[in-house]
Every structure is written in C-alpha cells, then in structure tokens.
Design an enzyme around this catalytic site. Structure first.
Site, PDB file in Angstrom:
ATOM      1  N   TYR A  14     -46.449  15.007  -1.421  1.00 22.37           N
ATOM      2  CA  TYR A  14     -47.639  14.179  -0.774  1.00 22.37           C
ATOM      3  C   TYR A  14     -47.652  13.428   0.224  1.00 22.37           C
ATOM      4  O   TYR A  14     -48.617  13.105   0.817  1.00 22.37           O
ATOM      5  CB  TYR A  14     -48.208  13.467  -2.109  1.00 22.37           C
ATOM      6  CG  TYR A  14     -48.460  14.247  -3.399  1.00 22.37           C
ATOM      7  CD1 TYR A  14     -49.664  15.028  -3.258  1.00 22.37           C
ATOM      8  CD2 TYR A  14     -47.771  13.892  -4.448  1.00 22.37           C
ATOM      9  CE1 TYR A  14     -49.931  15.768  -4.386  1.00 22.37           C
ATOM     10  CE2 TYR A  14     -47.993  14.669  -5.675  1.00 22.37           C
ATOM     11  CZ  TYR A  14     -49.095  15.701  -5.713  1.00 22.37           C
ATOM     12  OH  TYR A  14     -49.505  16.211  -6.762  1.00 22.37           O
ATOM     13  N   HIS A  19     -54.489  11.373   0.907  1.00 23.41           N
ATOM     14  CA  HIS A  19     -54.637  10.248  -0.380  1.00 23.41           C
ATOM     15  C   HIS A  19     -53.386   9.509  -0.181  1.00 23.41           C
ATOM     16  O   HIS A  19     -53.646   8.295  -0.694  1.00 23.41           O
ATOM     17  CB  HIS A  19     -54.431  11.224  -1.419  1.00 23.41           C
ATOM     18  CG  HIS A  19     -55.281  10.956  -2.790  1.00 23.41           C
ATOM     19  ND1 HIS A  19     -56.389  10.288  -2.563  1.00 23.41           N
ATOM     20  CD2 HIS A  19     -55.299  11.176  -3.924  1.00 23.41           C
ATOM     21  CE1 HIS A  19     -57.089   9.904  -3.745  1.00 23.41           C
ATOM     22  NE2 HIS A  19     -56.639  10.513  -4.647  1.00 23.41           N
ATOM     23  N   TYR A  64     -48.805   7.975 -10.228  1.00 18.77           N
ATOM     24  CA  TYR A  64     -49.708   8.956  -9.636  1.00 18.77           C
ATOM     25  C   TYR A  64     -51.172   8.176  -9.293  1.00 18.77           C
ATOM     26  O   TYR A  64     -51.235   7.208 -10.229  1.00 18.77           O
ATOM     27  CB  TYR A  64     -50.274  10.323 -10.409  1.00 18.77           C
ATOM     28  CG  TYR A  64     -49.196  11.237 -10.173  1.00 18.77           C
ATOM     29  CD1 TYR A  64     -49.011  11.999  -9.275  1.00 18.77           C
ATOM     30  CD2 TYR A  64     -48.159  11.628 -11.336  1.00 18.77           C
ATOM     31  CE1 TYR A  64     -47.936  12.850  -8.950  1.00 18.77           C
ATOM     32  CE2 TYR A  64     -47.251  12.470 -11.351  1.00 18.77           C
ATOM     33  CZ  TYR A  64     -46.749  13.063 -10.130  1.00 18.77           C
ATOM     34  OH  TYR A  64     -45.850  14.198 -10.008  1.00 18.77           O
ATOM     35  N   ASN A  66     -53.998   8.025  -9.878  1.00 27.43           N
ATOM     36  CA  ASN A  66     -54.912   7.874 -11.043  1.00 27.43           C
ATOM     37  C   ASN A  66     -54.243   6.899 -12.140  1.00 27.43           C
ATOM     38  O   ASN A  66     -55.084   6.495 -13.063  1.00 27.43           O
ATOM     39  CB  ASN A  66     -55.196   9.165 -11.985  1.00 27.43           C
ATOM     40  CG  ASN A  66     -56.003   9.914 -10.873  1.00 27.43           C
ATOM     41  OD1 ASN A  66     -56.201   9.668  -9.475  1.00 27.43           O
ATOM     42  ND2 ASN A  66     -56.243  11.294 -11.278  1.00 27.43           N
TER      43      ASN A  66
END
Length: 190
Positions: A14, A19, A64, A66
C-alpha cells in the site's frame, strides 16, 4: 502533549497509494525532525518530536484503515491525550488533488478510517487535516480501486507540493491551534 495521527494501510503493497497519504505526511514530519518510527505500546508505530517547546507524538496505526480507531484510542490512553490534543491526517476523495482542508470537528465524510475513529471515541470532536486526492481529469468508476491505487506521475508531482504544506499545517495546529491553521491553510495549494 499533542497526538498527530496519519492514516493509511500498513502493508508494503500500500506504500505510495492514495489512501496512504496520511502516512506520507507523517513520514515527512518525522524526516524533518530527523527521527524514525518505532513500535508503540499498541498496534501502531510512533515517534516523539518537540516543536517550539511542545511535545508531539507522531503515530501511524498498524491496523487497516477501517480499524484505525483501535490504535488511536490505545495511543490516546497511553499518552493521556484528550480529543482537543488530537489531529488526524487522512486522504479525502471529496477534495480535488492539490487541496487540503482543516476542520476542528465533523463527520467522517465517507472516509472509513475517520468513521472508525469516531465510532471508537464516540465523538466527532477532534481536528482533522484532509488531503484531497480526487482526480481533476476523469470520472471515478470504482472508489476502492482508486484509493488503493498508486499515484500517477502527474498526481505524484502534485503531492510533492502538497505534502510539505500539510507538514506545515500540522505544525501550525500544534503551535497555534486549529482555528489559526484553518485560516492559513484552507485554500487551494495548486
């Protein structure tokens, strides 16, 4: 004591994604103060800096996106930081790339990391610095694949201008408060 949290996803795949722009801002802050992140007392990486006689904890949740609220609450409890001492730095798909927006409080606005932090704290009463990632030149068909995608070369050039401004905005919040920083930085950068 202030707690500045950059949101992102922890796995190397990532890195460099839209993000993870919160992590990018925190990495720039750490580099400015010539410090490195280490394992914290919770599921996060942290480092401590001092800026104009103010102690600041920089924090990157290793959950993560979320589930960011768990790491934020653990760090707030460990460092004894109240909501008024918290600043969250995150991406915002509702803002065009090349812009940032500081707010003293508010809703998640569709950002799932913010949503989880609000759920865990039971409050929207903390400052946030939102970094725009919405493309100017094309419509979006899949939000998740877009935010988890890498910046294009053109977007990277924009972010190379925006991230240092985010660093300065975060430091302005630390020294002068959110209202002062909002007056100075809530305008287009590019």
């Amino acid at each position: 004591m202030k707690l500045v949290v950059g949101l992102g996803n922890p796995e190397p795949r990532y890195a460099g994604t839209r993000h993870n722009v919160g992590f990018d801002v925190l990495d720039t802050l750490a580099a400015t103060f010539q410090t490195r992140f280490g394992k914290g007392k919770g599921n996060y990486l942290s480092t401590k800096i001092s800026h104009r006689n103010r102690s600041v904890i920089l924090l990157k949740p290793m959950t993560y996106m979320n589930l960011s609220g768990h790491a934020v609450v653990a760090a707030m409890n460990f460092y004894k930081v109240s909501e008024s001492g918290l600043l969250i730095v995150c991406d915002d798909l509702n803002l065009p790339a090349g812009s940032i927006r500081l707010r003293a409080k508010g809703s998640a606005g569709g950002q799932n990391g913010l949503k989880h932090i609000i759920e865990c704290l039971g409050s929207e009463g903390f400052a946030r610095l939102r970094v725009g990632i919405r493309p100017l030149d094309r419509p979006l068909h899949s939000f998740s694949s877009f935010v988890l995608g890498k910046f294009t070369e053109e977007e990277r050039i924009v972010m190379e201008k925006v991230i240092p401004v985010c660093r300065e905005a975060a430091l302005d919040v630390v020294v002068n408060g959110i209202e002062h920083a909002m007056n100075n930085y809530n305008k287009p950068i590019i």
